[in-house]
Each structure stands twice: as structure tokens, then as C-alpha cells.
Design an enzyme around this catalytic site. Structure first.
Site, short mmCIF file in Angstrom:
data_model
loop_
_atom_site.label_atom_id
_atom_site.label_comp_id
_atom_site.label_asym_id
_atom_site.label_seq_id
_atom_site.Cartn_x
_atom_site.Cartn_y
_atom_site.Cartn_z
N HIS A 173 0.84 -1.19 0.00
CA HIS A 173 0.00 0.00 0.00
C HIS A 173 0.88 1.25 0.00
O HIS A 173 1.97 1.26 0.59
CB HIS A 173 -0.92 0.01 1.21
CG HIS A 173 -1.93 -1.11 1.21
ND1 HIS A 173 -2.95 -1.18 0.29
CD2 HIS A 173 -2.05 -2.20 2.02
CE1 HIS A 173 -3.68 -2.27 0.53
NE2 HIS A 173 -3.16 -2.90 1.56
N THR A 174 0.41 2.28 -0.66
CA THR A 174 1.16 3.53 -0.69
C THR A 174 1.21 4.15 0.70
O THR A 174 0.27 3.99 1.50
CB THR A 174 0.50 4.53 -1.65
OG1 THR A 174 -0.88 4.68 -1.30
CG2 THR A 174 0.60 4.04 -3.08
#
Length: 604
Positions: free
Chosen positions: A247-248
Site C-alpha cells: 500500500h502507498t
């Protein structure tokens, strides 16, 4: 943010995943201070790296997945040698500092022994070749000459089932299937001494009708759901420890970020088909609503049960309330309630360009109200010591001005209602932005936009009900997909950081919901064309996973740290992690196939 600092020592021979080493050589007769920051840390001040003594050296181990910005200051605090470098994993670099006014560029001293992405390419080729060989084997098995070879080893019931399903995807040549069935029938007639042709009874006629109804199931929907759950398992197991499967940290979007939104979209599409079937079976709307409420409560309770799984996770003083299943249950209940109240069982009064919209205009009003409420709370609520409209990660962001404002209004509401002890303690922004506040990516406020995303899936299902021809359906899905994606991109200003509403999975921002929901329209349109229209692909093996998604989700959460799904890595390389994570995912696909063959389907 630097893992290890080795003063007066060279770089170690062995480096970890996503790690590189920078050797700094200083010939300056006084000590200098090194300052560092990662480029992905938007609007962040550099932090003190280390102090190098006069004519000293240092080996700095850092995260190679992120580009770095660094410089040094002398004893007077003057900055020198500002530079930005993208480091390769497992590579060693050197940086010479000879005087206070100039320095050399960063140079690579040694290359990694293998390319970190090579295992991913090999795995892709292995699975691709395996799929091709499996397809060829199926086609060869169905040729007429192979039918003669297998004739005595295949029972009549097996061949009858394959032919009577009347599915083009089950045969390379329909004549081959008919040959197999006729040959086995003739063989059995000879064995039984009965040359008469068997008549089809009314009961068998009804059976054939039932089979046609089963085959009318939207296979692409099961396949899309199966793709989502398979990707979710792979990412949760580690994704080979590749950065693009994580995930960013805050704004932006990686592959891992689209999985959960796609799952919500698919849930919305399935919701309409189920509710309409129930309402048309003479059930009252209240009875259907009670059923939806029961399912929502079951999803929430199951999510809470999974949150308590593991060592010390059942401590009620810091028990987490949020989660994936909790958000699924809440958004399902919201949209199913809206659909139960406003669903038109007769269909649109007239079919035209906007018939899908007019058929559910009341539901659109509710969905837009959810999105509008999210925007009003996000940008107008005056958060104490943070002000209105802040949607950043806190910590170092905006040079530390909003240090304790992680998530803005969304984080504030969760901390006020749920209490910080009952929230997710390690948000994705914690390491990069050095934020100190807990933040739950499945918090309360994001449920509103999650419900809006479910409604986008509902509308995709309404398109299928309003239009009979595949071309019209696909055209509408493509239209809505492009509109949603472009609207989301305009809201974020076609930028990762500078737009009005950034694309953000943690916030479940409106731009994020529109882009992921729009992409779901486009992906489903492609799957529908390949699977249900052209029959070029059966959807296997993902369709099996899609039929038992709840089993796979719960099962992989429980067994993620258990053998044979995973084990303690020996070498700790990308290749080993990728092989282990792919094996764990494949094992669940095999389990789904076994459940399908045993006719076992678990739903809530």
C-alpha cells in the site's frame, strides 16, 4: 529512516531486501553533519542523518525502494552538495567529500548479483506456460482420436454432464463432444442388450431447463470476485516483498490499493441481483431488509473475530474495532437498505439512452448524498489544533505544521469516537512521515465513500438488467468507467499531491473511489466480453475462488503464518518470498476448486 549507520566501517557484504549501502568518505578537517529525506515524503524537512568526524568515513544502509535527497552542513551550518539519488537494491555506492565547497557525485561501486525483479518475471512465465499447456491438454483430450483412447475409461455420466451443459467453453469442437456421448451410449446399449433409443422424460426436460438457468449465471462476475480475492491473498501474504505490491504510504495508488475497492464494487453488483430475486419471490421488503441486516451483522462479527486472532490480540483494552469485513458489512447494509426501499421491480418504463439512470434515480440521490456528506465533514469540520480541510498524514508533512493531525477530520472522528487504543496503530504513513497518531484505514468516515463505491457496482448490475444486448451493456460500462475515472482524476488535479482531493486509500477519498470504481467498470467489461460473450475464457481458476470468497478470506487470514501456506524464509530473497506467497495463494485456489467439485459453497 536510515536502518543502520556504521561509522568508520565499510558496507557489509550481505544486504537485506530493499536495502542499499552508501559509503561516505570525508577529507574535510572538521566534522560535518549529514541530512537526509526520502523524496516520497512530500513537503518534509530533512532529518539529521549522522555526524562524520574529521577525515572520517561512514557506511549508511537505506531503503532502496525510495529515492533519497541528502546534503551535508559544516560547522557553521552552511548547506553543501544537495543531491537526489535513486539506489538499486543490494548495490553499493560511494560519495567523496573533499572540501566544503564541492564534492563528487554519488557513484556505484558494485552491482547486485541478480536483478530483484527477475523472480517476478520467471514466475509470470512459469504460470503463463502452465496455463497454455493446460489449455492444450484440454483440447487434445477432447479430440476424436483421444476419445477412442479414453472411451473405455470414461463413464457415461461424466461425458453426459460435459455435453448437456451446452457450454462452448467446454469443448474445442462440439462434434467431438457429441462423438464421445454417442459412442459411450452405443457401448452401453450393446452391453445392456437394448438397442432402443431412450426417450427424454418430462423430468429430464425440466433438468435441462435448470441447467440452462445455471449457465446463464454471469461467470465474469465470479471471475472478477475471484481475481480480487486471489490478489488480496497474495498481497496479504507479502507479495514477494515487492514495493508495488504494498500500500502507498499516503497519497497515490499501487496495485495493492485497488483490490479492496474492486471487491466492494463486485459486492454491489451482486447485491442487486440477489435483492431483486428475493423481492420478486413474494417476500416483503421488510423481510428482505432483515435478511440484509443479518448478513451485515454476521460480516461485522466475523471481522471482529478475526481481529482477535493471534497472540495478545484479544486484549479488550486495545482491541481494534475497524477492519475489512467490518467495512464490507457496514457499506453492504447501507446500500442494501437503500435498494430495498427504492428498487423498482418492474424495470424502466421505457428503454433509452438513460434508462439505467432513471431506473435508479432515487438511489443515485442517496449515493450522492453519502459522497457529499463525506466532503462536507472532510473539508468543513474545524479539527482542534489542525483547522478545516487538512487531509495529510501529519508528522513531518508540511514541515511539521500538522504533526498531530493524521487523517484530518477522518482521523479526528475515529480518535474521538473509537478512542486511539481501539484504532490501527501502524498506518502506512508512520514510517515515512514519522507520524505519531494512530489512524485506521477502515475508519468511520470512509464508510460513506465506500457505500458510494458499492453503489457504482449496483449501477453496473442495473445496466445488465436494463439492456438485453451485450454490445449495449459493454458500451454503457465503458462509458461509466471512463466518466468515473476522468472525474476522479480531475478532482485530484491529475496530480499525486497538489490536487483538491488527492487519491488516497487511507482516507477512501472521493477521487480514489471514482478512479478505482471506474477502473472496475473497465475491467469487468473486458471480462464480460471474454467470458460471457465470446467464451474465449472459462474464468478458471479464478471463478472457483469467486464462488467461495468468504472461505478464502477467512481461511487465509487464519493460516497466513502457518505451514504449508508459509514458512520462515531461509535465504530471505525476493525469489524465495515470491515463491512462498504464490504457493500460498495457489494452494487456496486449489482448495476453492476442490470445494467447487464437491458442490460446497459457503455464504453468509
Amino acid at each position: 529512516m536510515v536502518d543502520t549507520i556504521l561509522l568508520g566501517q565499510p558496507c557489509p557484504k550481505t544486504l537485506q531486501l530493499d536495502q542499499s549501502c552508501l559509503e561516505v568518505y570525508s577529507t574535510i578537517p572538521h566534522q560535518i553533519d549529514l541530512w537526509h529525506q526520502y523524496i516520497d515524503c512530500y513537503l518534509c524537512n530533512a532529518t539529521h542523518w549522522t555526524t562524520i568526524p574529521p577525515n572520517g568515513t561512514a557506511a549508511l544502509l537505506m531503503n532502496s525502494a525510495l529515492s533519497s535527497y541528502f546534503y551535508y552542513t559544516n560547522e557553521l551550518g552552511h548547506k553543501y552538495c544537495n543531491t537526489t539519488v535513486s539506489f538499486d537494491e543490494h548495490a553499493t555506492y560511494g560519495w567523496n567529500i573533499s572540501e566544503a565547497s564541492s564534492c563528487s557525485s554519488v557513484k556505484k561501486i558494485s552491482n547486485p548479483s541478480t536483478h530483484p525483479h527477475l523472480p517476478f518475471v520467471v514466475a509470470f512465465l512459469v504460470y503463463g506456460i502452465g496455463a497454455v499447456l493446460w489449455s492444450v491438454a484440454r483440447c487434445v483430450y477432447r479430440q476424436e482420436w483421444s476419445a477412442r483412447v479414453w472411451l473405455l475409461n470414461v463413464t457415461f455420466s461424466e461425458l453426459e454432464n460435459r455435453v448437456t451443459t451446452n457450454s462452448p467453453r467446454l469443448s474445442c469442437k462440439s462434434s467431438t463432444a457429441r462423438f464421445r456421448l454417442n459412442a459411450v451410449k452405443a457401448s452401453q446399449n450393446r452391453d445392456l442388450g437394448s438397442p432402443q433409443t431412450r426417450e427424454i422424460s418430462p423430468a429430464m426436460s425440466r433438468l435441462g431447463s435448470t441447467r440452462r438457468q445455471i449457465n446463464s449465471r454471469v461467470k465474469s462476475l465470479d471471475t472478477f470476485r475471484g481475481i480480487c480475492i486471489a490478489m488480496m491473498i497474495f498481497v496479504n501474504y507479502g507479495g514477494g516483498q515487492y514495493r508495488f505490491f504494498r500500500h502507498t504510504p499516503w497519497n497515490g495508488m499501487n496495485i495493492a490499493d485497488v483490490i479492496f475497492p474492486w471487491f466492494l464494487w463486485v459486492m454491489g453488483m451482486s447485491l442487486v441481483l440477489s435483492l431483486r430475486s428475493q423481492l420478486r419471490s413474494d417476500r416483503s421488503r421488510f423481510s428482505v431488509w432483515i435478511t440484509a441486516l443479518r448478513r451485515s451483522v454476521m460480516l461485522v462479527l466475523l471481522g471482529l473475530l478475526l481481529n482477535s486472532f493471534g497472540h495478545l490480540h484479544n486484549d479488550l483494552s486495545n482491541f481494534r474495532f475497524g477492519g475489512v469485513l467490518q467495512r464490507l458489512g457496514a457499506s453492504f447494509f447501507i446500500i442494501s437498505s437503500v435498494e430495498t426501499i427504492f428498487m423498482n421491480l418492474q424495470g424502466p418504463s421505457q428503454y433509452g439512452l438513460l434508462s439505467d439512470f432513471w431506473d435508479g434515480w432515487a438511489q443515485w440521490v442517496c449515493a450522492l448524498a453519502f459522497a457529499g456528506t463525506w466532503m462536507l465533514i472532510t473539508f468543513l469540520v474545524d479539527v482542534p489544533n489542525c483547522g478545516p480541510g487538512y487531509v495529510g498524514p501529519g508528522g513531518l508533512h508540511k514541515f511539521g505544521k500538522f504533526e498531530n493531525c493524521t487523517g484530518g477530520a477522518s482521523g479526528y472522528l475515529d480518535r474521538m469516537i473509537l478512542h486511539p487504543n481501539h484504532m490501527y496503530q501502524n498506518p502506512t504513513c508512520k514510517k515515512l512521515y514519522q507520524s505519531t497518531q494512530p489512524y485506521d484505514p477502515e475508519g468511520l468516515l470512509g464508510t460513506l465513500t465506500a457505500a458510494f463505491l458499492v453503489h457504482l457496482g449496483v449501477h453496473a448490475s442495473r445496466i445488465m438488467l436494463c439492456y438485453d444486448y451485450s454490445k449495449r451493456r459493454i458500451a454503457r460500462w465503458l462509458f461509466w468507467g471512463v466518466v468515473a475515472v476522468m472525474t476522479g482524476l480531475m478532482l485530484c488535479g491529475f496530480s499525486k499531491e497538489t490536487g483538491h482531493i488527492p487519491i488516497n486509500k487511507n482516507l477512501f477519498s472521493l477521487s480514489f473511489v471514482l478512479v478505482t470504481g471506474g477502473s472496475a467498470y473497465l475491467v469487468f467489461a473486458a471480462l464480460y466480453f471474454l467470458i460471457d460473450v465470446r467464451n474465449w475464457w472459462s474464468g478458471a481458476p479464478f471463478n472457483y475462488a469467486g464462488m467461495n470468497s468468504i472461505v478464502l478470506f477467512v481461511g487465509h487470514e487464519i493460516t497466513r503464518n502457518m505451514f504449508p501456506w508459509s514458512w520462515k524464509p531461509y535465504w530471505g530473497t525476493h525469489g524465495e518470498y515470491l515463491g512462498m506467497n504464490l504457493w500460498g495463494t495457489t494452494l487456496w485456489i486449489i482448495i476453492a476448486f476442490y470445494l467447487f467439485k464437491r458442490n460446497i459453497f459457503v455464504t453468509i
